[in-house]
Design a protein around this motif. Structure first.
Motif, mmCIF file in Angstrom:
data_model
loop_
_atom_site.group_PDB
_atom_site.id
_atom_site.type_symbol
_atom_site.label_atom_id
_atom_site.label_comp_id
_atom_site.label_asym_id
_atom_site.label_seq_id
_atom_site.Cartn_x
_atom_site.Cartn_y
_atom_site.Cartn_z
ATOM 1 N N ILE A 189 0.880 -1.404 -0.131
ATOM 2 C CA ILE A 189 -0.058 0.019 -0.021
ATOM 3 C C ILE A 189 0.934 1.212 -0.010
ATOM 4 C CG2 ILE A 189 -1.550 1.598 1.388
ATOM 5 C CD1 ILE A 189 -2.979 -1.234 2.240
ATOM 6 N N ALA A 190 1.863 1.012 0.869
ATOM 7 C CA ALA A 190 2.808 2.278 0.840
ATOM 8 C C ALA A 190 3.657 2.390 -0.370
ATOM 9 C CB ALA A 190 3.755 2.014 1.975
ATOM 10 N N ARG A 191 3.930 1.350 -1.253
ATOM 11 C CA ARG A 191 4.842 1.430 -2.439
ATOM 12 C C ARG A 191 3.825 0.877 -3.434
ATOM 13 N NH1 ARG A 191 10.630 -0.741 -1.562
ATOM 14 N NH2 ARG A 191 10.541 0.775 0.093
ATOM 15 N N PRO A 192 2.941 1.208 -4.176
ATOM 16 C CA PRO A 192 2.262 0.437 -5.077
ATOM 17 C C PRO A 192 2.988 0.062 -6.382
ATOM 18 C CG PRO A 192 1.024 2.532 -4.187
ATOM 19 C CD PRO A 192 2.353 2.522 -3.612
ATOM 20 N N ALA A 193 2.706 -1.200 -6.693
ATOM 21 C CA ALA A 193 3.216 -1.537 -8.291
ATOM 22 C C ALA A 193 2.247 -2.334 -8.664
ATOM 23 C CB ALA A 193 4.714 -2.360 -7.819
ATOM 24 N N PRO A 194 1.176 -1.678 -9.389
ATOM 25 C CA PRO A 194 0.192 -2.276 -10.070
ATOM 26 C C PRO A 194 0.638 -3.128 -11.167
ATOM 27 C CG PRO A 194 -0.264 0.014 -9.962
ATOM 28 C CD PRO A 194 1.039 -0.217 -9.552
ATOM 29 N N GLY A 195 -0.218 -4.548 -10.970
ATOM 30 C CA GLY A 195 0.060 -5.642 -11.792
ATOM 31 C C GLY A 195 1.077 -6.597 -11.319
ATOM 32 N N THR A 196 1.507 -6.517 -10.007
ATOM 33 C CA THR A 196 2.654 -7.226 -9.312
ATOM 34 C C THR A 196 2.044 -8.315 -8.625
ATOM 35 O OG1 THR A 196 4.252 -5.447 -9.396
ATOM 36 C CG2 THR A 196 4.930 -7.347 -7.887
ATOM 37 N N ALA A 197 2.506 -9.330 -8.703
ATOM 38 C CA ALA A 197 2.358 -10.691 -7.593
ATOM 39 C C ALA A 197 3.188 -10.884 -6.665
ATOM 40 C CB ALA A 197 2.012 -12.048 -8.458
ATOM 41 N N TYR A 198 3.220 -11.312 -5.560
ATOM 42 C CA TYR A 198 3.919 -11.200 -4.315
ATOM 43 C C TYR A 198 3.813 -12.831 -3.653
ATOM 44 C CZ TYR A 198 4.495 -6.143 -4.782
ATOM 45 O OH TYR A 198 4.843 -5.089 -5.158
ATOM 46 N N ASN A 199 4.679 -13.528 -3.544
ATOM 47 C CA ASN A 199 4.635 -14.741 -2.662
ATOM 48 C C ASN A 199 4.921 -14.327 -1.205
ATOM 49 O OD1 ASN A 199 4.316 -16.549 -4.800
ATOM 50 N ND2 ASN A 199 6.530 -16.853 -5.034
ATOM 51 N N VAL A 200 3.845 -14.862 -0.480
ATOM 52 C CA VAL A 200 4.019 -14.294 0.971
ATOM 53 C C VAL A 200 4.462 -15.577 1.764
ATOM 54 C CG1 VAL A 200 3.072 -12.980 2.959
ATOM 55 C CG2 VAL A 200 2.746 -12.056 0.665
ATOM 56 N N CYS A 201 5.697 -15.899 2.233
ATOM 57 C CA CYS A 201 6.012 -16.986 3.109
ATOM 58 C C CYS A 201 7.188 -16.850 3.666
ATOM 59 C CB CYS A 201 6.043 -18.259 1.885
ATOM 60 S SG CYS A 201 7.296 -17.925 0.950
#
Length: 278
Positions: A189-201
């Motif tokens: 939210i603080a550093r938007p990068a539309p179109g990006t996917a993030y793995n959260v693990c």
């Protein structure tokens, strides 16, 4: 004022709230009882299904959806595709799952890996990701590994004596603490990068039986006996989790969002959970 519309305001979204300053937060939940609990936390809670979300979509600067797709697809898309296409939001987040990568026989995957889901749930998530992407919104996709956190971990089952160490040769899972999910979403939210996917693990994909054993050791109780998967009685849902084995890379959340994991492995996470109970 920034307005976050959190659709399906559950475990992960609730952990996000303390990290957001200056936001008006509107959260949906499925029952009035849960809405009352959210209001006590300072959330403008609405019951959905049951409330028309279109006006809220129209005023939200940020939209986060945690709603899982069902047998008929993503219910949020089904109900509000037109409203979402016209939404003025500057940031949109979709909480997905690492199940979209399917089974890799214990090999590594990253955000550039092909989406090859092996389960119905994984296939539904791939379809939902594509549906949200097609809306043309400033979308950010978060592919979450197995979630644990306060009130959601192995300790209760170990204490009850119902925990099982099911053994499947070569099986590994990735997992993530709910507070790390929250800080990744807040960083996006603080550093938007539309179109990006993030793995959260976390950093340590591990066999599930090792996690159960460590939880038992922390509690000072006997480690549950090992049960070969061929001999284990399991629900179809539980067995489907063992149909996939992979290790998930998390470099992007560190390199692009600057995230430093609070719980880089399950040992740190489980110790913190136990200390938090005291």
């Amino acid at each position: 004022m920034k307005v976050l519309l959190s659709i399906g305001h559950g475990f992960s979204a609730r952990a996000l709230v303390p990290l957001l300053d200056g936001f008006r937060i509107i959260g949906t939940t499925r029952s009035e009882e849960k809405a009352v609990a959210l209001r006590a936390e300072g959330i403008e809670a609405v019951v959905w299904p049951g409330t028309d979300l279109a006006p809220l979509i129209g005023e939200a600067t940020h939209i986060l959806t945690s709603v899982a797709p069902g047998v008929e697809g993503d219910p949020v898309l089904a109900a509000y595709e037109a409203a979402l296409r016209a939404a003025p939001a500057e940031w949109v987040g979709y909480l997905s799952t690492t199940g979209v990568y399917g089974d890799r026989g214990g090999d590594w995957v990253d955000e550039g890996s092909a989406l090859l889901p092996a389960t119905k749930r994984g296939k539904a998530r791939v379809t939902a990701e594509a549906g949200w992407t097609a809306l043309g919104l400033p979308l950010h996709i978060f592919r979450l590994a197995g979630i644990y956190g306060p009130g959601r971990g192995p300790f209760a089952k170990v204490r009850k004596g119902t925990a099982r160490r099911i053994i499947k040769e070569g099986q590994v899972f990735s997992r993530t603490h709910v507070e790390d999910i929250a800080q990744v979403v807040a960083a996006s939210i603080a550093r938007p990068a539309p179109g990006t996917a993030y793995n959260v693990c976390d950093d340590d994909p591990a066999p599930p039986q090792d996690v159960i054993a460590y939880a038992a050791e922390l509690l000072g109780v006997p480690v549950p006996p090992a049960i070969p998967i061929e001999e284990a009685e399991m629900t179809p849902m539980a067995r489907s989790f063992y149909a996939e084995s992979k290790k998930v890379r998390n470099d992007r959340i560190k390199d692009e969002l600057g995230v430093v994991l609070k719980y880089p492995d399950y040992r740190v996470g489980l110790r913190a959970l136990l200390e938090g109970e005291g």
